[in-house]
Design a protein around this motif. Structure first.
Motif, PDB file in Angstrom:
ATOM      1  N   VAL A  93       0.845  -1.235  -0.132  1.00  0.00           N
ATOM      2  CA  VAL A  93       0.222   0.007  -0.040  1.00  0.00           C
ATOM      3  C   VAL A  93       0.930   1.262  -0.061  1.00  0.00           C
ATOM      4  CG1 VAL A  93      -1.809   1.406   1.297  1.00  0.00           C
ATOM      5  CG2 VAL A  93      -1.658  -1.269   1.137  1.00  0.00           C
ATOM      6  N   ALA A  94       0.778   1.987  -1.058  1.00  0.00           N
ATOM      7  CA  ALA A  94       1.541   3.230  -1.362  1.00  0.00           C
ATOM      8  C   ALA A  94       0.907   4.386  -1.460  1.00  0.00           C
ATOM      9  CB  ALA A  94       2.710   2.942  -2.339  1.00  0.00           C
ATOM     10  N   GLY A  95       1.680   5.805  -1.208  1.00  0.00           N
ATOM     11  CA  GLY A  95       1.017   6.821  -1.467  1.00  0.00           C
ATOM     12  C   GLY A  95       1.700   8.033  -0.514  1.00  0.00           C
ATOM     13  N   SER A  96       1.136   9.241  -0.882  1.00  0.00           N
ATOM     14  CA  SER A  96       1.781  10.377  -0.110  1.00  0.00           C
ATOM     15  C   SER A  96       1.561  10.334   1.228  1.00  0.00           C
ATOM     16  CB  SER A  96       1.326  11.731  -0.761  1.00  0.00           C
ATOM     17  OG  SER A  96       1.547  12.937  -0.249  1.00  0.00           O
ATOM     18  N   VAL A  97       2.258  11.125   2.078  1.00  0.00           N
ATOM     19  CA  VAL A  97       1.885  11.505   3.398  1.00  0.00           C
ATOM     20  C   VAL A  97       0.738  12.206   3.513  1.00  0.00           C
ATOM     21  CG1 VAL A  97       2.560  13.211   4.956  1.00  0.00           C
ATOM     22  CG2 VAL A  97       4.421  12.042   4.099  1.00  0.00           C
ATOM     23  N   ALA A  98       0.085  11.743   4.311  1.00  0.00           N
ATOM     24  CA  ALA A  98      -1.496  12.519   4.735  1.00  0.00           C
ATOM     25  C   ALA A  98      -2.599  11.979   3.806  1.00  0.00           C
ATOM     26  CB  ALA A  98      -1.336  14.026   4.761  1.00  0.00           C
ATOM     27  N   VAL A  99      -2.199  10.958   2.908  1.00  0.00           N
ATOM     28  CA  VAL A  99      -3.432  10.486   1.794  1.00  0.00           C
ATOM     29  C   VAL A  99      -4.100   9.381   2.588  1.00  0.00           C
ATOM     30  CG1 VAL A  99      -2.007   8.745   0.828  1.00  0.00           C
ATOM     31  CG2 VAL A  99      -3.658  10.016  -0.507  1.00  0.00           C
ATOM     32  N   GLY A 100      -4.015   8.903   3.706  1.00  0.00           N
ATOM     33  CA  GLY A 100      -4.708   8.090   4.122  1.00  0.00           C
ATOM     34  C   GLY A 100      -4.281   6.263   3.901  1.00  0.00           C
ATOM     35  N   LYS A 101      -3.100   6.243   3.868  1.00  0.00           N
ATOM     36  CA  LYS A 101      -2.529   4.747   3.787  1.00  0.00           C
ATOM     37  C   LYS A 101      -2.840   4.129   4.968  1.00  0.00           C
ATOM     38  CE  LYS A 101       1.729   5.868   3.021  1.00  0.00           C
ATOM     39  NZ  LYS A 101       1.568   7.479   3.318  1.00  0.00           N
ATOM     40  N   SER A 102      -2.645   4.458   6.033  1.00  0.00           N
ATOM     41  CA  SER A 102      -2.969   3.534   7.297  1.00  0.00           C
ATOM     42  C   SER A 102      -4.041   3.303   7.265  1.00  0.00           C
ATOM     43  CB  SER A 102      -2.168   4.621   8.534  1.00  0.00           C
ATOM     44  OG  SER A 102      -0.992   4.760   8.344  1.00  0.00           O
ATOM     45  N   THR A 103      -5.242   4.094   7.101  1.00  0.00           N
ATOM     46  CA  THR A 103      -6.642   3.699   7.114  1.00  0.00           C
ATOM     47  C   THR A 103      -6.957   2.656   6.114  1.00  0.00           C
ATOM     48  OG1 THR A 103      -7.382   5.978   7.959  1.00  0.00           O
ATOM     49  CG2 THR A 103      -8.831   4.542   6.916  1.00  0.00           C
ATOM     50  N   THR A 104      -6.514   2.597   4.931  1.00  0.00           N
ATOM     51  CA  THR A 104      -6.860   1.711   3.765  1.00  0.00           C
ATOM     52  C   THR A 104      -5.929   0.476   4.326  1.00  0.00           C
ATOM     53  OG1 THR A 104      -6.562   3.295   2.053  1.00  0.00           O
ATOM     54  CG2 THR A 104      -6.067   1.093   1.356  1.00  0.00           C
ATOM     55  N   ALA A 105      -4.799   0.523   4.993  1.00  0.00           N
ATOM     56  CA  ALA A 105      -4.203  -0.789   5.143  1.00  0.00           C
ATOM     57  C   ALA A 105      -4.866  -1.463   6.519  1.00  0.00           C
ATOM     58  CB  ALA A 105      -2.791  -0.597   5.653  1.00  0.00           C
ATOM     59  N   ARG A 106      -5.174  -0.586   7.182  1.00  0.00           N
ATOM     60  CA  ARG A 106      -6.060  -1.399   8.526  1.00  0.00           C
ATOM     61  C   ARG A 106      -7.192  -1.801   8.258  1.00  0.00           C
ATOM     62  NH1 ARG A 106      -3.666   3.047  11.607  1.00  0.00           N
ATOM     63  NH2 ARG A 106      -5.678   4.294  11.389  1.00  0.00           N
ATOM     64  N   VAL A 107      -8.131  -1.098   7.231  1.00  0.00           N
ATOM     65  CA  VAL A 107      -9.251  -1.708   6.762  1.00  0.00           C
ATOM     66  C   VAL A 107      -9.273  -2.972   5.896  1.00  0.00           C
ATOM     67  CG1 VAL A 107     -11.274  -1.202   5.350  1.00  0.00           C
ATOM     68  CG2 VAL A 107     -10.338   0.595   6.794  1.00  0.00           C
ATOM     69  N   LEU A 108      -8.404  -3.085   5.237  1.00  0.00           N
ATOM     70  CA  LEU A 108      -7.963  -4.311   4.364  1.00  0.00           C
ATOM     71  C   LEU A 108      -7.506  -5.426   5.326  1.00  0.00           C
ATOM     72  CD1 LEU A 108      -5.928  -3.021   1.284  1.00  0.00           C
ATOM     73  CD2 LEU A 108      -8.366  -3.942   1.363  1.00  0.00           C
ATOM     74  N   GLN A 109      -6.781  -5.199   6.339  1.00  0.00           N
ATOM     75  CA  GLN A 109      -6.213  -6.046   7.314  1.00  0.00           C
ATOM     76  C   GLN A 109      -7.710  -6.598   8.030  1.00  0.00           C
ATOM     77  OE1 GLN A 109      -4.170  -4.838  10.631  1.00  0.00           O
ATOM     78  NE2 GLN A 109      -3.190  -7.075  10.974  1.00  0.00           N
ATOM     79  N   ALA A 110      -8.545  -5.675   8.414  1.00  0.00           N
ATOM     80  CA  ALA A 110      -9.741  -6.119   9.245  1.00  0.00           C
ATOM     81  C   ALA A 110     -10.874  -7.139   8.352  1.00  0.00           C
ATOM     82  CB  ALA A 110     -10.609  -5.123   9.869  1.00  0.00           C
ATOM     83  N   LEU A 111     -11.034  -6.441   7.241  1.00  0.00           N
ATOM     84  CA  LEU A 111     -11.792  -7.285   6.067  1.00  0.00           C
ATOM     85  C   LEU A 111     -11.304  -8.686   5.938  1.00  0.00           C
ATOM     86  CD1 LEU A 111     -13.307  -4.420   3.816  1.00  0.00           C
ATOM     87  CD2 LEU A 111     -14.298  -5.568   5.638  1.00  0.00           C
ATOM     88  N   LEU A 112     -10.106  -8.845   5.434  1.00  0.00           N
ATOM     89  CA  LEU A 112      -9.317  -9.960   4.842  1.00  0.00           C
ATOM     90  C   LEU A 112      -9.557 -11.089   6.237  1.00  0.00           C
ATOM     91  CD1 LEU A 112      -6.344  -8.796   2.808  1.00  0.00           C
ATOM     92  CD2 LEU A 112      -8.765  -8.874   1.968  1.00  0.00           C
ATOM     93  N   ALA A 113      -9.086 -10.315   7.429  1.00  0.00           N
ATOM     94  CA  ALA A 113      -8.828 -11.527   8.395  1.00  0.00           C
ATOM     95  C   ALA A 113     -10.266 -12.067   8.604  1.00  0.00           C
ATOM     96  CB  ALA A 113      -8.389 -10.571   9.600  1.00  0.00           C
TER      97      ALA A 113
END
Length: 317
Positions: A93-113
């Motif tokens: 998961v890539a992208g700029s500072v402040a774009v929301g990478k952490s949110t995307t990564a955490r949502v994907l982790q929760a859904l995939l699990a």
């Protein structure tokens, strides 16, 4: 003869928000409203509708990719006449500072699990692989923190190699945003997960290729699927400034915070400081290192100023 357009030549198939949302089909919502709120990063406006429209279709797509990759892995084993360790599916998961990478990564982790097979899904950020501040200061790189040269690339590549090879446990260093530094002698242990999500600014960066053709691994070589979170520059700047102002009144007030010196700035001073940091460091990094990697991603999620994703581009097979 029909004239070909740029869209005909694009390696991506693009979808409006409504078109992408329709691809959810019967993918179930497995997160509650409270869980979605907890997964949201500072200033992101993630809600149940965003998860339903964007992340559930993506979860469904990833389930197809994981299944197909596992089948290919077993077919290759049969072809080679070997029996290897379980190979984890790695998502970047890539992208700029402040774009929301952490949110995307955490949502994907929760859904995939929460897929029916209940896979083990681990999440690692590349912040832990930054060189410690003492090293960056010695090398004159503190103003380049977050640029490719500020990372301990060798350690990151060894970590990914160990994970991909099924070695256990693989260790990832821990980074503290409070002290703005790697925490000494602390690690996250990754123990043969089914899926690993790797989130970071420059995870799709390649660097210069050797003229002699010598094999050089890149972080993205270990990815089975990659996502780039995109937004216009003026939007990113606004989000960064807003986040800085919020942190000034919260985390920066902690005397242990690396940025404690900013906690007493006036509104005008804080805005000027945030804009200066953005233009001097983050915007340069975006132009030179992050944005050029966007077209290397398998999926591009384009955000509007509202933080909602309004366009999805999927690389054609």
């Amino acid at each position: 003869m029909e004239q070909r357009t740029d869209n005909n030549l694009s390696p991506y198939r693009s979808f409006s928000r409504a078109e992408w949302a329709a691809l959810r089909e019967d993918a179930p919502m497995t997160l509650t409203s409270d869980e979605v709120t907890r997964l949201r990063s500072l200033h992101d406006r993630l809600d149940m509708k965003e998860v339903e429209d964007i992340y559930l279709p993506l979860s469904r797509l990833l389930s197809l990719y994981v299944t197909a990759t596992q089948r290919l892995f077993r077919a290759q084993e049969r072809f080679l006449g070997v029996e290897d360790e379980k190979m984890p599916f790695i998502i970047g998961v890539a992208g700029s500072v402040a774009v929301g990478k952490s949110t995307t990564a955490r949502v994907l982790q929760a859904l995939l699990a929460r897929w029916p097979a209940s896979p083990q899904v681990d999440l690692v950020t590349t912040d832990g692989f930054l060189f410690p501040n003492a090293v960056l200061e010695r090398e004159g790189l503190m103003e380049k923190k977050g640029f490719p040269e500020s990372y301990d690339l060798a350690t990151l590549l060894h970590f990914l190699s160990d994970v991909k090879a099924g070695r256990r446990p693989a260790r990832a260093p821990i980074y503290s945003h409070l002290i703005y530094d790697v925490v000494p002698n602390q690690w996250i242990e990754v123990n043969r997960p089914d899926i690993l999500i790797v989130e970071g600014l420059n995870v799709l960066q390649t660097g210069r290729l050797p003229k002699d053709g010598k094999a050089i691994p890149f972080v993205s070589d270990f990815f089975d699927f990659s996502v780039y979170i995109d937004a216009d520059e003026d939007v990113l700047k606004g989000w960064y400034v807003d986040r800085f102002l919020t942190l000034r009144g919260t985390a920066f007030r902690d005397p242990k915070s690396y940025f404690h010196r900013y906690s007493d700035l006036s509104d005008d001073e804080a805005v000027k400081t945030a804009v200066s940091i953005w233009e001097r460091i983050n915007l340069v990094n975006l132009h030179e290192n992050i944005l050029p990697t966007r077209q290397r991603a398998d999926l591009i999620l384009k955000k509007a100023g509202s933080h909602q994703i309004d366009q999805v581009s999927l690389r054609r097979l």
